[in-house]
Design an enzyme around this catalytic site. Structure first.
Site, short mmCIF file in Angstrom:
data_model
loop_
_atom_site.label_atom_id
_atom_site.label_comp_id
_atom_site.label_asym_id
_atom_site.label_seq_id
_atom_site.Cartn_x
_atom_site.Cartn_y
_atom_site.Cartn_z
N ASP A 7 9.05 -9.52 -5.23
CA ASP A 7 8.67 -8.36 -4.42
C ASP A 7 8.03 -8.87 -3.13
OD1 ASP A 7 8.29 -5.72 -3.73
OD2 ASP A 7 6.55 -5.42 -5.03
N GLU B 288 10.36 -9.61 2.07
CA GLU B 288 11.13 -9.42 3.31
C GLU B 288 11.00 -10.59 4.31
OE1 GLU B 288 10.91 -6.08 0.98
OE2 GLU B 288 9.17 -7.03 1.90
N ASP C 158 10.38 1.27 -2.53
CA ASP C 158 9.34 2.27 -2.80
C ASP C 158 9.84 3.68 -2.50
OD1 ASP C 158 7.69 0.21 -3.49
OD2 ASP C 158 6.71 0.08 -1.54
#
Length: 764
Positions: free
Chosen positions: A381, A384, A459
């Site tokens: 997670d 990015e 999300d």
């Protein structure tokens, strides 16, 4: 626009055109795939996503020079290059014609524009909001942590797939833009007659992919970027997650509750609160005093455990992972060689430079203790990479990645940071859990991620719009080469309610990746959290997921073999039916099952389009005529679900988890005189299938008057521990006096209203 062609040359499978201001390399990979690379000098062969290295050097093609053009042709297509300006035309064997393809290579822009054909539809582009057809929109490829509520215009999101399919009745093609910088795809928004893709930096290098069907395009694209390895069967079960389950006693109680209530579940996730101060590769010893014991007890109940691992390493001189990273200079730096520091969950953090093979090897080593103690899956997670409290939400674009001796800026590596992190994580599994299939889940991604990890769509929120949004988003991710994808069932942020949860679990059990996950402080959304009615309906649908696991697993085999998605838009299976071209709120699970989710509150009926043929209501057995819309009852406990008449569907007897074992039976649905199905079988756990230890069976169904013959033969027999005898159930079989199995009449039974026989496969 490029200038006039001066000369050209041909070497092996490459045609090079030299102009006054550039060189164009046309590399013929096969008869339907050509890489176009425009440079100011020598071609750079470096690519992050392309794995098609073993291209056919002997592919047959012709190069003809005419007075005004140069023709490059294979058996499937002909590419025509105008000598005056290098504009191109492409014609394909099956009717495709693309006019006025214009290339631009300037200091701050490299792009390609293509004329949009009449009635053309655009699919793919991965994780994008909006509807199935992307025509008329513009998208940016730049992996972005986007917690804000997603709308139909929110862009960009967490993953980048610079690939699209152009489709109309006259033919289809694919474009993969092999550029890892921030790129854009303008699908006719700025100019309704043109599609344009490009970037400010990086190469103007793209793959043109051609074939007769969209399935051919997907196969070609995954020839280029790779295909998924078969996942372990437990990864296809129902998964339960929350940000976060702790302490240890709550995790074990959660597992016991699933078993006590008889709700199937295979995996429980541990989010960031299991860690010691958010330090990755640690456990909080107060919250989790006996990790190994917990893992053993969960294993005894049939549960796998997946732990979250973020890339941000807490700046802490007493923390061994940080110390090793500093001592060995493993972190991303600025131009002066100083480690970049940004804030994420642990506070000030440094970030591993995954562009380096030595760093990836080190990162893999850090997983050793977790994997050896019994952690079954890793969840990447914030990769990015996300950096909090900054306008860009990530590190500055001028940070440096050493890239094994070829330094590049973060502007170039950003979009593939997560891809390389997943690469390192998979290496950890292969080293420390040898011959056991890895399971890795990632939020950020780039083309080629299917080789390493499943993805989920980040999300989302507990709202009806996000339930609806998940369907076309996952369909386009599947078309973009990543079959193992899902959205958080019930929504991550905000509070879910009973009706929304019921409708979401109904569609969510058909997501290739099936996980219920929500945020801290939000209403619980385990299957029992909304009362008895919701629990009963959720249990019914989760059990349906487990009944369909053999069918779903075989769809993953198809993905591994040919790149086809598991969850499919109707247009992929029915490209001759114009009614399917824009349908975004229905899906095909493979080629035989059609679902039509309810995504608005209070709805108990919905219009369902059924393509040509006959379709059978999964719940009632009622037969519907295809090629038209039907108003279908959809009470709260049912989602409209249909199976193609005559389909053969492998199913499993109900289990609480895949560790209980999967016993396969085949259900033959009425409505066809003959049908066949190819069934794949292996141990569902190890890598042995890669060395031929699997079975392939062909099952044929033939109806002749009042007699039915079912044949089952082995096409490949390498997994000798496979199932020896299969039950075959004929759904709704009427007026049949005799059933033959492999040519021999057999006795029958009636079970749950179905005629049942038993068959042993014969040798081919």
């Amino acid at each position: 626009m490029l200038e006039k062609v001066r000369t050209f040359k041909v070497t092996e499978n490459v045609v090079v055109l030299e102009t006054e201001n550039a060189c164009i390399y046309f590399e013929i990979f096969d008869e339907g795939i050509i890489n176009v690379n425009v440079t100011h000098g020598m071609k750079d062969f470096y690519s992050q996503a392309v794995v098609m290295k073993d291209k056919d050097k002997n592919v047959e093609y012709n190069v003809d020079e005419k007075e005004d053009c140069i023709l490059i042709s294979t058996d499937l297509l002909c590419l025509k290059v105008n000598k005056n300006n290098c504009n191109m035309q492409i014609e394909g064997k099956y009717g495709l014609k693309l006019d006025d393809i214009e290339l631009t290579l300037e200091e701050d822009k490299r792009s390609c524009t293509i004329s949009i054909r009449e009635d053309e539809y655009f699919y793919g582009l991965g994780e994008k909001t909006g509807f199935l057809n992307k025509r008329g929109a513009r998208y940016t490829m730049w992996n972005t942590d986007c917690y804000e509520p997603h709308t139909e215009s929110t862009d960009p999101l967490y993953a980048s797939f610079p690939f699209y399919i152009g489709f109309n009745r006259q033919g289809c093609y694919g474009i993969y833009f092999d550029n890892t910088f921030r790129t854009y795809f303008d699908m006719g928004k700025s100019d309704s007659s043109r599609v344009e893709f490009g970037a400010e930096n990086g190469p103007l290098s793209f793959f043109f992919i051609y074939g007769q069907t969209m399935k051919d395009i997907i196969k070609g694209y995954t020839d280029i970027t790779g295909r998924i390895d078969l996942p372990p069967i437990w990864a296809l079960g129902y998964h339960q997650s929350k940000y976060s389950y702790y302490p240890q006693s709550k995790v074990e109680q959660l597992a016991m509750t699933f078993r006590e209530k008889g709700i199937p579940c295979d995996a429980i996730y541990l989010d960031i609160h299991y860690m010691d101060g958010y330090r990755v590769f640690t456990f909080d010893k107060e919250r989790f005093p006996d990790v190994k014991g917990m893992l053993e007890r969960l294993k005894d109940m049939g549960f796998k455990v997946v732990t979250i691992i973020d890339p941000g390493i807490k700046v802490d001189e007493s923390y061994s992972v940080f110390k090793e990273g500093i001592e060995n200079r493993y972190f991303v730096t600025d131009r002066n060689g100083l480690p970049f520091v940004g804030k994420v969950w642990p506070g000030d953090s440094c970030f591993p430079d995954f562009s380096r093979s030595d760093v990836r090897k080190w990162w893999a080593e850090k997983h050793r203790e977790f994997l050896e103690m019994g952690i079954d899956g890793i969840w990447n997670d914030m990769n990015e990479p996300s950096v909090m409290y900054t306008p860009s939400k990530t590190m500055p674009e001028d940070m440096i990645h050493l890239n094994d001796g070829r330094p590049i800026t973060h502007a170039q590596f950003h979009n593939v940071y997560a891809l390389n992190m997943a690469m390192a994580t998979k290496d950890a599994f292969l080293r420390f859990r040898p011959n056991q299939r890895p399971f890795i889940l990632t939020r950020a991604a780039f083309s080629g991620i299917q080789r390493y990890a499943a993805i989920w769509t980040g999300d989302n929120r507990s709202c009806w719009d996000h339930l609806k949004l998940s369907i076309p988003m996952l369909l386009n991710i599947g078309l973009s080469g990543e079959p193992f994808c899902g959205a958080d069932i019930g929504g991550f942020g905000d509070d879910c309610n009973e009706e929304l949860f019921i409708r979401w679990i109904q569609v969510g059990i058909f997501y290739p990746f099936c996980r219920n996950h929500n945020a801290v402080g939000m209403r619980d959304q385990e299957p029992w959290a909304f009362g008895r009615r919701a629990q009963e309906i959720a249990t019914q649908f989760i059990k349906l997921r487990y009944r369909l696991l053999p069918y779903i697993y075989n769809l993953f085999y198809q993905s591994h073999h040919s790149g086809l998605p598991v969850l499919r838009p109707l247009v992929l299976e029915y490209p001759d039916d114009e009614n399917t071209y824009s349908i975004f709120d229905q899906f095909m699970l493979g080629d035989n099952i059609l679902g039509a989710p309810v995504y608005e509150p209070g709805r108990t009926v919905r219009a369902v389009y059924l393509p040509q043929g006959s379709w059978i209501d999964w719940w009632t057995g009622k037969e519907y005529e295809g090629g038209k819309y039907h108003l279908v009852e959809a009470p709260l406990d049912k989602m409209p679900l249909f199976v193609k008449a005559g389909a053969i569907i492998p199913m499993a007897e109900p289990v609480n988890c895949t560790a209980d074992g999967i016993k396969v039976e085949f259900h033959v649905f009425p409505g066809a005189v003959q049908a066949e199905y190819v069934y794949y079988e292996d141990d569902m756990v190890t890598e042995n299938y890669k060395s031929g230890k699997y079975n392939l069976y062909k099952i044929r169904y033939q109806k002749d008057g009042n007699a039915v013959n079912i044949e089952m033969e082995r096409l490949h027999y390498g997994y000798h521990e496979g199932q020896k005898r299969f039950r075959i159930a004929f759904e709704g079989l009427k007026g049949i006096e005799k059933i033959l199995a492999n040519g021999q009449q057999v006795s029958t039974q009636v079970i749950d209203g179905n005629v049942v026989v038993y068959v042993e496969p014969k040798e081919k």
